[in-house]
Design a protein around this motif. Structure first.
Motif, mmCIF file in Angstrom:
data_model
loop_
_atom_site.group_PDB
_atom_site.id
_atom_site.type_symbol
_atom_site.label_atom_id
_atom_site.label_comp_id
_atom_site.label_asym_id
_atom_site.label_seq_id
_atom_site.Cartn_x
_atom_site.Cartn_y
_atom_site.Cartn_z
ATOM 1 N N GLY A 143 41.054 49.705 97.637
ATOM 2 C CA GLY A 143 40.589 50.913 98.448
ATOM 3 C C GLY A 143 40.183 51.916 97.637
ATOM 4 O O GLY A 143 40.305 51.888 96.181
ATOM 5 N N ALA A 144 39.722 52.943 98.121
ATOM 6 C CA ALA A 144 39.609 54.252 97.292
ATOM 7 C C ALA A 144 40.553 55.026 97.132
ATOM 8 O O ALA A 144 40.558 55.838 95.739
ATOM 9 C CB ALA A 144 38.473 55.180 98.318
ATOM 10 N N SER A 145 41.580 55.043 97.540
ATOM 11 C CA SER A 145 42.627 55.876 97.396
ATOM 12 C C SER A 145 43.591 55.410 96.181
ATOM 13 O O SER A 145 43.752 54.247 96.130
ATOM 14 C CB SER A 145 43.946 56.333 98.545
ATOM 15 O OG SER A 145 44.899 56.808 98.282
ATOM 16 N N GLY A 146 43.950 56.414 95.266
ATOM 17 C CA GLY A 146 44.707 56.147 93.985
ATOM 18 C C GLY A 146 46.156 55.741 94.334
ATOM 19 O O GLY A 146 46.703 54.715 93.816
ATOM 20 N N ALA A 147 46.687 56.270 95.465
ATOM 21 C CA ALA A 147 48.180 56.040 95.944
ATOM 22 C C ALA A 147 48.068 54.752 96.557
ATOM 23 O O ALA A 147 49.088 53.976 96.588
ATOM 24 C CB ALA A 147 48.524 57.081 96.812
ATOM 25 N N GLY A 148 47.126 54.510 97.104
ATOM 26 C CA GLY A 148 46.891 53.216 98.095
ATOM 27 C C GLY A 148 46.584 51.931 97.195
ATOM 28 O O GLY A 148 47.348 50.953 97.586
ATOM 29 N N ARG A 149 45.956 52.394 96.216
ATOM 30 C CA ARG A 149 45.579 50.898 95.277
ATOM 31 C C ARG A 149 46.943 50.969 94.607
ATOM 32 O O ARG A 149 47.184 49.603 94.286
ATOM 33 C CB ARG A 149 44.775 51.567 94.182
ATOM 34 C CG ARG A 149 43.283 51.509 94.650
ATOM 35 C CD ARG A 149 42.152 51.460 93.597
ATOM 36 N NE ARG A 149 42.204 52.787 92.874
ATOM 37 C CZ ARG A 149 41.661 53.794 92.888
ATOM 38 N NH1 ARG A 149 40.823 53.763 93.960
ATOM 39 N NH2 ARG A 149 41.866 54.756 92.215
ATOM 40 N N SER A 150 47.776 51.691 94.258
ATOM 41 C CA SER A 150 48.919 51.556 93.407
ATOM 42 C C SER A 150 49.840 50.913 94.342
ATOM 43 O O SER A 150 50.708 49.787 93.713
ATOM 44 C CB SER A 150 49.740 52.981 92.841
ATOM 45 O OG SER A 150 48.676 53.465 91.990
ATOM 46 N N PHE A 151 50.070 51.352 95.623
ATOM 47 C CA PHE A 151 50.904 50.562 96.495
ATOM 48 C C PHE A 151 50.332 49.031 96.822
ATOM 49 O O PHE A 151 51.373 48.168 96.797
ATOM 50 C CB PHE A 151 50.998 51.381 97.907
ATOM 51 C CG PHE A 151 51.952 50.914 98.856
ATOM 52 C CD1 PHE A 151 53.264 50.962 98.616
ATOM 53 C CD2 PHE A 151 51.291 50.349 100.109
ATOM 54 C CE1 PHE A 151 53.957 50.128 99.820
ATOM 55 C CE2 PHE A 151 52.146 49.517 100.910
ATOM 56 C CZ PHE A 151 53.592 50.043 100.876
ATOM 57 N N GLY A 152 49.268 49.062 97.031
ATOM 58 C CA GLY A 152 48.770 47.718 97.198
ATOM 59 C C GLY A 152 49.028 46.818 96.056
ATOM 60 O O GLY A 152 49.210 45.499 96.422
ATOM 61 N N ASP A 163 50.277 39.853 101.613
ATOM 62 C CA ASP A 163 49.351 40.015 100.423
ATOM 63 C C ASP A 163 47.955 40.215 100.575
ATOM 64 O O ASP A 163 47.245 41.013 99.819
ATOM 65 C CB ASP A 163 49.522 38.636 99.420
ATOM 66 C CG ASP A 163 48.939 37.407 100.406
ATOM 67 O OD1 ASP A 163 48.962 37.610 101.706
ATOM 68 O OD2 ASP A 163 49.295 36.257 99.911
ATOM 69 N N ASP A 164 47.316 39.761 101.693
ATOM 70 C CA ASP A 164 46.050 40.262 101.799
ATOM 71 C C ASP A 164 45.838 41.688 102.329
ATOM 72 O O ASP A 164 45.065 42.414 101.933
ATOM 73 C CB ASP A 164 45.671 39.483 103.247
ATOM 74 C CG ASP A 164 45.514 38.070 103.005
ATOM 75 O OD1 ASP A 164 45.501 37.489 101.882
ATOM 76 O OD2 ASP A 164 45.506 37.165 104.011
ATOM 77 N N PHE A 165 46.981 42.099 102.869
ATOM 78 C CA PHE A 165 46.994 43.800 103.235
ATOM 79 C C PHE A 165 47.318 44.504 101.880
ATOM 80 O O PHE A 165 46.723 45.439 101.738
ATOM 81 C CB PHE A 165 48.224 44.054 104.241
ATOM 82 C CG PHE A 165 48.318 45.589 104.357
ATOM 83 C CD1 PHE A 165 47.587 46.326 105.137
ATOM 84 C CD2 PHE A 165 49.676 46.165 103.802
ATOM 85 C CE1 PHE A 165 47.681 47.681 105.283
ATOM 86 C CE2 PHE A 165 49.727 47.416 104.281
ATOM 87 C CZ PHE A 165 48.800 48.248 104.831
#
Length: 313
Positions: free
Chosen positions: A207-216, A198-200
């Motif tokens: 983060g800055a990436s839209g895809a990364g934010r959605s995945f997170g 969950d911390d990850f």
């Protein structure tokens, strides 16, 4: 001189081959033994994360590391010598001990089913966990986790020992050491990943990436479901492993009716599905062992909950 050198090289080659064969034997035995204990391993991985719930993130991995060291100490310094002594001097005691351990697994699994159905849970206060950093509280949680691990580790080592009981003393010892090291690393490696996932996810979500934010965000939302699923799988695995241990033990003691019944069902089901006979037999026998384990566990849970003087929830 050259002949002596050639003979020496032949001896070295022979010793090397023997050593390699021994390593292969230990590896194969460890894999076979560890696979039989997988149900307890899953439960161990499912149980441990609760001991770091409520602590600040910077203390989670150090606490898991302390529990892992205690788990390895349990296995190598206490359980392994006792298991080897029993297998060497009192091998007849291993099946009853395994059956007692199997009954404990059935009880634990049935108790979790009872808690899920009834909504009652020992020690549950209804309060949400808060961030705690006190050293005394951390010591208490680590000690509790190591005590719980001792029981699960004893089951893992006993199941593993039963798989190599017919091997030499040193092969048994080496196999149990390998099992202790690998399973401890596996369980607490997985626990560390689960606890920090969950911390990850939060880091990706910020983060800055839209895809990364959605995945997170998806990762953070999915973790409670993952933990819940892991708990269900752990409960089912305990009932399956515990029930199978007792069925096999009863068969070894001449009470083969229950084992023959479930085995016969598995064979009949497998013959009815010839294109997936092996999988069908395994599935039916596993479900049968789980149901038998639930029955045994329910009897124990009922007896304990109805015993005189038991405090109400």
């Amino acid at each position: 001189m050259s002949g002596g050198l050639v003979a020496l090289l032949d001896d070295v080659a022979a010793i090397t081959k023997l050593a390699a064969a021994s390593v292969d034997d230990i590896g194969a035995a460890a894999a076979r033994a560890g696979s039989k204990a997988i149900g307890v391993v899953v439960d161990d991985a499912a149980v441990t994360p609760r001991y770091v719930t409520g602590f600040t993130p910077d203390r989670e991995l150090p606490i898991i590391w302390r529990i892992a060291r205690g788990s390895l100490r349990n296995k190598v310094l206490f359980i392994l010598p006792a298991a080897l002594l029993l297998s060497q001097f009192l091998p007849g005691a291993i099946p009853p001990i395994l059956m007692l351990g199997g009954a404990y697994l059935c009880y634990e699994g049935a108790e979790k089913v009872y808690e899920a159905v009834s909504g009652h849970k020992e020690g549950h206060t209804g309060e949400e966990p808060v961030a705690l950093t006190g050293q005394a509280h951390e010591e208490q949680m680590v000690a509790g986790a190591i005590r719980t691990d001792f029981i699960l580790s004893a089951e893992i080592m006993a199941i593993s020992l039963a798989e190599v009981a017919d091997q030499t003393f040193w092969l048994r010892a080496a196999t149990l050491v390998v099992v202790a090291l690998l399973i401890t690393a596996l369980v607490y490696g997985v626990v560390g990943l689960i606890v920090k996932m969950d911390d990850f996810g939060l880091r990706l979500a910020n983060g800055a990436s839209g895809a990364g934010r959605s995945f997170g965000r998806g990762l953070v939302r999915s973790m409670p479901k993952v933990l819940a699923a892991l708990s269900v799988i752990g409960t089912a695995a305990m009932l399956w492993v515990g029930g199978h241990i007792i069925l096999v033990g009863l068969d070894d003691f001449g009470v083969g009716g229950p084992f023959d019944f479930f085995h016969g069902l598995a064979v009949t089901a497998g013959n009815a599905v010839p294109f997936a006979q092996g999988v069908t037999e395994w599935l039916v026998e596993t479900v049968g062992s789980g149901l038998f384990g639930l029955l045994v566990g329910a009897v124990i849970v009922g007896a304990l909950h109805l015993r005189p003087g038991r405090k109400a929830h």
